[in-house]
Scaffold this active site. Structure first.
Site, PDB file in Angstrom:
ATOM      1  N   CYS A   1      27.852  34.089  33.484  1.00 43.15           N
ATOM      2  CA  CYS A   1      26.511  34.350  34.022  1.00 43.15           C
ATOM      3  C   CYS A   1      25.483  33.559  33.231  1.00 43.15           C
ATOM      4  CB  CYS A   1      26.217  35.832  33.950  1.00 43.15           C
ATOM      5  SG  CYS A   1      26.540  36.480  32.322  1.00 43.15           S
TER       6      CYS A   1
ATOM      7  N   GLU B   1      23.717  44.275  35.245  1.00 40.33           N
ATOM      8  CA  GLU B   1      23.485  42.921  34.715  1.00 40.33           C
ATOM      9  C   GLU B   1      24.042  41.975  35.763  1.00 40.33           C
ATOM     10  OE1 GLU B   1      21.613  42.442  32.249  1.00 40.33           O
ATOM     11  OE2 GLU B   1      21.555  44.526  31.598  1.00 40.33           O
TER      12      GLU B   1
ATOM     13  N   LYS C   1      19.690  49.599  47.040  1.00 36.96           N
ATOM     14  CA  LYS C   1      19.160  50.026  48.335  1.00 36.96           C
ATOM     15  C   LYS C   1      19.869  51.306  48.797  1.00 36.96           C
ATOM     16  CE  LYS C   1      18.720  46.208  50.853  1.00 36.96           C
ATOM     17  NZ  LYS C   1      19.235  45.285  51.889  1.00 36.96           N
TER      18      LYS C   1
ATOM     19  N   ASN D   1      19.841  57.240  49.589  1.00 39.88           N
ATOM     20  CA  ASN D   1      20.535  58.537  49.442  1.00 39.88           C
ATOM     21  C   ASN D   1      19.914  59.425  48.369  1.00 39.88           C
ATOM     22  OD1 ASN D   1      22.296  57.581  51.306  1.00 39.88           O
ATOM     23  ND2 ASN D   1      23.938  57.101  49.879  1.00 39.88           N
TER      24      ASN D   1
HETATM   25  P1  NAD Z   1      30.697  40.414  42.464  1.00 42.00           P
HETATM   26  O1  NAD Z   1      29.307  40.915  42.617  1.00 42.00           O
HETATM   27  O2  NAD Z   1      31.319  39.712  43.599  1.00 42.00           O
HETATM   28  O3  NAD Z   1      31.672  41.626  42.105  1.00 42.00           O
HETATM   29  C1  NAD Z   1      31.394  42.555  41.058  1.00 42.00           C
HETATM   30  C2  NAD Z   1      32.111  43.850  41.389  1.00 42.00           C
HETATM   31  O4  NAD Z   1      31.508  44.428  42.555  1.00 42.00           O
HETATM   32  C3  NAD Z   1      33.598  43.650  41.739  1.00 42.00           C
HETATM   33  O5  NAD Z   1      34.333  44.733  41.214  1.00 42.00           O
HETATM   34  C4  NAD Z   1      33.595  43.653  43.249  1.00 42.00           C
HETATM   35  O6  NAD Z   1      34.822  44.054  43.806  1.00 42.00           O
HETATM   36  C5  NAD Z   1      32.503  44.671  43.549  1.00 42.00           C
HETATM   37  N1  NAD Z   1      31.895  44.511  44.872  1.00 42.00           N
HETATM   38  C6  NAD Z   1      31.777  43.378  45.611  1.00 42.00           C
HETATM   39  N2  NAD Z   1      31.133  43.656  46.763  1.00 42.00           N
HETATM   40  C7  NAD Z   1      30.819  44.971  46.740  1.00 42.00           C
HETATM   41  C8  NAD Z   1      30.136  45.851  47.637  1.00 42.00           C
HETATM   42  N3  NAD Z   1      29.653  45.413  48.785  1.00 42.00           N
HETATM   43  N4  NAD Z   1      29.983  47.154  47.276  1.00 42.00           N
HETATM   44  C9  NAD Z   1      30.454  47.605  46.075  1.00 42.00           C
HETATM   45  N5  NAD Z   1      31.120  46.809  45.209  1.00 42.00           N
HETATM   46  C10 NAD Z   1      31.287  45.518  45.513  1.00 42.00           C
HETATM   47  O7  NAD Z   1      30.716  39.519  41.126  1.00 42.00           O
HETATM   48  P2  NAD Z   1      31.913  38.649  40.515  1.00 42.00           P
HETATM   49  O8  NAD Z   1      32.164  37.488  41.407  1.00 42.00           O
HETATM   50  O9  NAD Z   1      33.055  39.505  40.105  1.00 42.00           O
HETATM   51  O10 NAD Z   1      31.227  38.136  39.162  1.00 42.00           O
HETATM   52  C11 NAD Z   1      30.354  37.054  39.154  1.00 42.00           C
HETATM   53  C12 NAD Z   1      28.910  37.486  39.155  1.00 42.00           C
HETATM   54  O11 NAD Z   1      28.681  38.369  38.062  1.00 42.00           O
HETATM   55  C13 NAD Z   1      27.956  36.320  38.959  1.00 42.00           C
HETATM   56  O12 NAD Z   1      26.847  36.484  39.801  1.00 42.00           O
HETATM   57  C14 NAD Z   1      27.551  36.451  37.502  1.00 42.00           C
HETATM   58  O13 NAD Z   1      26.317  35.866  37.191  1.00 42.00           O
HETATM   59  C15 NAD Z   1      27.548  37.930  37.320  1.00 42.00           C
HETATM   60  N6  NAD Z   1      27.719  38.297  35.911  1.00 42.00           N
HETATM   61  C16 NAD Z   1      26.629  38.717  35.225  1.00 42.00           C
HETATM   62  C17 NAD Z   1      26.728  39.040  33.883  1.00 42.00           C
HETATM   63  C18 NAD Z   1      25.527  39.512  33.113  1.00 42.00           C
HETATM   64  O14 NAD Z   1      25.701  40.049  32.031  1.00 42.00           O
HETATM   65  N7  NAD Z   1      24.318  39.316  33.616  1.00 42.00           N
HETATM   66  C19 NAD Z   1      27.965  38.938  33.237  1.00 42.00           C
HETATM   67  C20 NAD Z   1      29.069  38.520  33.976  1.00 42.00           C
HETATM   68  C21 NAD Z   1      28.934  38.215  35.316  1.00 42.00           C
END
Ligand code: NAD
Length: 543
Positions: free
Chosen positions: A327, A293, A275, A280
């Protein structure tokens, strides 16, 4: 200097060590863990080749042993994000011009360091910092990360080799240009390999990167950075910052030179990012590449012809390895009535034999969840379910954070296939099961397809080939990684390229050539050897 068309070593998957009692690797790793536990890490950010210590120290504790302190990392702020962007852009020209073979050598060396001298160190950091058992750590932090690096080098050369048709009169070439600007790598806590892949895949293709790991993965992210430095990565190519996501996002997503994001994490955060970048869009130099992912609500479907022992094992491993924090973890299961009693008994027997505790004890299969936020979210779900008479908790349901964030492997049996735990990603050790009547197999396929927003992984168990065929075809869009008679976790680089669609991401398949294509912008060059010297075409002539 003479230019050669080099070929790179053929990628071969790293074989996991067993760490069985009496093996030398077990002894070495145990020593490394003891050393790490007795030390006090002091982890700086790494920007423009410099270690940055702010003095704002944040303590790191093993999720399974909260009274122990592993050390601290230095928290940064907006100024450090700005610095990281500037340093990345400064390094850009020289890095993009560096011959690909030199870049390849850096990442191949990084793979060799991980599978060799850094093997124990990166395992110890992943086991202590993210509470992975030795096997879960080995297949992630060592094998998958080394595989990503080696296969990506091979894919990179395949991309460069692929060229358009030419004629004797004109030579057509495609040149793969790194993106104009910098790439933001934003990585999750749950896989050290993903944390390594998100910044290195774009960097390998000639891009410069600002990398923000998840706070709960910084302990092992630091080892990745150490390895890359030792492998010879030039200053400024990958800059690692420890700031909150929104602080990084505010500056990065409004920067003119923001050229792409390589994200793995939750669907919610990814949607926000999409979004913001959409809003932007006019301020960027190019359309940023958005590769993400995200979450999953991964299923296991067992047809009446499935073998109960295989289904039960797929559920025990698929739902509970790494405490369900993959995931791809199985979190909803659909089991045919006629095999349910057998599956139930076998599965509960297996789960009740799980040894639970810290990963320093190699006999444990199951450890703690990552942090307080995850623990309270998951225990709220369990409490809500406990109060609901319409469902039954057939295993687990207990939790305790007196020592670490421990939640028992929990199995819910529901008569409602649309119960909330069948729909939403919980990301923890909670599996929900719905038992369907044997004759309702086809209806169940429809149910699976429409129950959740996600489309990441899924598995069908059946010996009846018609049932396999029906599931494979009806569930074509329900999973980007679909398994037949196997659990839905454990994708291997080069074998099962990984990623899902729908709300699960852009499906650019980590660890495949498709992903690397996103980090270059091709330029087509046509060279004409005998250019025309008259503008007129033959049809303009007269007889
Ligand atoms: P998360 O979305 O909480 O965090 C991921 C990254 O984003 C972290 O570095 C976090 O600090 C950052 N982040 C969090 N909020 C943000 C914001 N508002 N703006 C910018 N950056 C932000 O995820 P997590 O808890 O670290 O990991 C778990 C999630 O990742 C689960 O939903 C899992 O399914 C997913 N995952 C997906 C895959 C895949 O290949 N599809 C693989 C591993 C994990």
């Amino acid at each position: 200097m003479q230019q050669q068309l080099y070929s790179v070593p053929e990628a071969v998957n790293e074989t996991p060590n067993t760490y069985a009692p009496g093996t030398p690797e077990r002894e070495e790793l145990q020593k490394e863990i003891a050393g790490a536990r007795s030390g006090m890490a002091d982890i700086p950010m790494f920007i423009g080749g410099r270690e940055i210590r702010t003095g704002k120290k944040v303590a790191m504790h093993p999720p399974h042993d909260l009274s122990h302190t592993l050390g601290h990392y230095h928290q940064g702020d907006a100024e450090h994000v700005s610095m990281a962007i500037d340093e990345a852009l400064k390094a850009r020209r020289a890095w993009a011009k560096m011959p690909w073979r030199e870049r390849a050598a850096i990442f191949l060396k990084a793979a060799a360091l991980i599978s060799g001298p850094y093997r124990s160190k990166i395992n110890a950091a992943t086991m202590l910092g993210q509470s992975k058992t030795v096997y879960q750590s080995e297949i992630d932090a060592v094998c998958e990360l080394a595989d990503f690096l080696r296969y990506n080098v091979q894919y990179m050369t395949q991309i460069f080799t692929h060229q358009p048709k030419s004629t004797p009169e004109a030579w057509n070439r495609i040149e793969q240009r790194p993106l104009e600007g910098f790439v933001f790598a934003l990585s999750p806590f749950n896989f050290t390999a993903i944390a390594g892949n998100l910044p290195t895949a774009p960097a390998m293709m000639g891009n410069v990167v600002v990398w923000k790991p998840a706070n709960t993965q910084i302990y092992s992210a630091n080892v990745i950075m150490e390895v890359l430095r030792e492998a010879g990565l030039p200053d400024g190519v990958i800059n690692m910052v420890f700031v909150s996501g929104p602080v990084a996002g505010d500056l990065i997503f409004s920067h003119r030179d923001f050229a792409g994001i390589h994200f793995t994490g939750s669907t919610e955060v990814f949607r926000e990012i999409w979004k913001t970048t959409g809003n932007n869009i006019a301020s960027y130099r190019s359309y940023p590449r958005i590769v993400g992912e995200t979450g999953g609500k991964d299923f296991v479907l067992a047809h009446a012809s499935a073998k109960p022992t295989q289904v039960a094992t797929a559920l025990s491993r698929g739902a509970f390895e790494y405490q369900g924090q993959k995931c791809s973890a199985a979190s909803r299961a659909y089991i045919s009535r006629s095999i349910w009693e057998d599956v139930r008994k076998l599965m509960l027997d297996q789960i009740s034999s799980f040894s639970i505790g810290g990963p320093e004890d190699f006999s444990n299969f199951f450890t703690a969840v990552i942090d307080e936020k995850a623990f309270s979210k998951l225990t709220r779900v369990i409490d809500k379910v406990k109060k609901d008479d319409s469902v039954t908790i057939i295993s687990g349901g207990g939790y305790d954070k007196s020592k670490g964030y421990f939640i028992e492997p929990t199995v819910i049996l529901t008569p409602d296939p649309c119960y909330f735990t069948m729909i939403h990603e919980l990301f923890g050790p909670i599996l929900t099961i719905y038992v369907f009547e044997d004759e309702k197999y086809e209806e169940t396929l429809d149910l699976i397809d429409r129950t959740s927003l996600y489309g990441l992984t899924g598995a069908v168990f059946a010996r009846d080939r018609h049932a396999v065929n029906q599931a494979t075809s009806r569930l074509a869009n329900a999973a980007g990684n679909f398994y037949i008679n196997d659990k839905p976790t454990g994708a291997v680089v080069g074998h099962q390229p990984f990623g899902g669609s729908r709300a699960s991401g852009t499906n650019d398949k980590a660890g495949s050539i498709l992903n690397l294509h996103r980090w270059v912008s091709p330029r087509t060059i046509k060279e004409t050897f005998l250019p025309p010297e008259d503008y007129r075409y033959p049809h303009q002539g007269t007889l």
